[in-house]
Design a protein around this motif. Structure first.
Motif, PDB file in Angstrom:
ATOM      1  N   TRP A   1       3.854  47.949  26.852  1.00  0.00           N
ATOM      2  CA  TRP A   1       5.202  47.429  26.599  1.00  0.00           C
ATOM      3  C   TRP A   1       5.530  47.521  25.117  1.00  0.00           C
ATOM      4  O   TRP A   1       6.632  47.908  24.732  1.00  0.00           O
ATOM      5  CB  TRP A   1       5.306  45.992  27.097  1.00  0.00           C
ATOM      6  CG  TRP A   1       6.648  45.393  26.879  1.00  0.00           C
ATOM      7  CD1 TRP A   1       7.802  45.708  27.551  1.00  0.00           C
ATOM      8  CD2 TRP A   1       7.005  44.397  25.923  1.00  0.00           C
ATOM      9  NE1 TRP A   1       8.847  44.948  27.070  1.00  0.00           N
ATOM     10  CE2 TRP A   1       8.380  44.141  26.078  1.00  0.00           C
ATOM     11  CE3 TRP A   1       6.289  43.691  24.976  1.00  0.00           C
ATOM     12  CZ2 TRP A   1       9.043  43.203  25.310  1.00  0.00           C
ATOM     13  CZ3 TRP A   1       6.958  42.749  24.210  1.00  0.00           C
ATOM     14  CH2 TRP A   1       8.321  42.527  24.387  1.00  0.00           C
ATOM     15  N   THR A   2       4.563  47.171  24.261  1.00  0.00           N
ATOM     16  CA  THR A   2       4.783  47.249  22.821  1.00  0.00           C
ATOM     17  C   THR A   2       5.087  48.683  22.402  1.00  0.00           C
ATOM     18  O   THR A   2       6.003  48.932  21.609  1.00  0.00           O
ATOM     19  CB  THR A   2       3.561  46.709  22.050  1.00  0.00           C
ATOM     20  OG1 THR A   2       3.345  45.350  22.450  1.00  0.00           O
ATOM     21  CG2 THR A   2       3.767  46.770  20.564  1.00  0.00           C
ATOM     22  N   ALA A   3       4.334  49.629  22.951  1.00  0.00           N
ATOM     23  CA  ALA A   3       4.577  51.039  22.636  1.00  0.00           C
ATOM     24  C   ALA A   3       5.977  51.463  23.079  1.00  0.00           C
ATOM     25  O   ALA A   3       6.698  52.146  22.345  1.00  0.00           O
ATOM     26  CB  ALA A   3       3.526  51.921  23.299  1.00  0.00           C
ATOM     27  N   ALA A   4       6.382  51.014  24.269  1.00  0.00           N
ATOM     28  CA  ALA A   4       7.722  51.358  24.766  1.00  0.00           C
ATOM     29  C   ALA A   4       8.803  50.734  23.890  1.00  0.00           C
ATOM     30  O   ALA A   4       9.847  51.351  23.637  1.00  0.00           O
ATOM     31  CB  ALA A   4       7.878  50.894  26.214  1.00  0.00           C
ATOM     32  N   MET A   5       8.547  49.516  23.395  1.00  0.00           N
ATOM     33  CA  MET A   5       9.519  48.851  22.519  1.00  0.00           C
ATOM     34  C   MET A   5       9.658  49.597  21.193  1.00  0.00           C
ATOM     35  O   MET A   5      10.734  49.644  20.617  1.00  0.00           O
ATOM     36  CB  MET A   5       9.089  47.400  22.250  1.00  0.00           C
ATOM     37  CG  MET A   5       9.171  46.509  23.461  1.00  0.00           C
ATOM     38  SD  MET A   5      10.853  46.280  24.056  1.00  0.00           S
ATOM     39  CE  MET A   5      11.535  45.320  22.737  1.00  0.00           C
TER      40      MET A   5
END
Length: 95
Positions: A44-48
């Motif tokens: 999720w952090t990478a996608a953000m």
């Protein structure tokens, strides 16, 4: 991307690629998190971080399994407590 972030991403990706299916339900170093949840958080952090570079909206965290079901909060809850409740975290929790 700055050098420190680039090294962190490369290191995290190397570790994540090495996780086997039979390790997903093991506990992670942080209490209350399993390996599966930690990998979900990293994804999720990478996608953000990636979405703005692609000029896209980031994916909703709940859809990616990052957030739990919404928790009820008191009528007079602070904005921070409301945010915790929305993210599926219990605002009344204490260590």
């Amino acid at each position: 991307m700055n050098g420190m972030l680039s090294r962190a991403v490369t290191g995290a990706a190397t570790v994540a690629r090495g996780v086997r299916d039979d390790q997903l339900d093991l506990p992670a170093p942080r209490d209350g998190f399993g390996v599966r949840e930690l990998l979900g958080h990293l994804a999720w952090t990478a996608a953000m971080l990636e979405a703005p570079a692609r000029r896209e909206q980031p994916p909703p965290g709940r859809r990616m399994g990052v957030f739990g079901e919404e928790m009820p909060v008191a009528e007079d809850a602070s904005p921070f407590e409301r945010a915790l409740g929305l993210s599926g975290r219990d605002p009344a929790w204490e260590p």
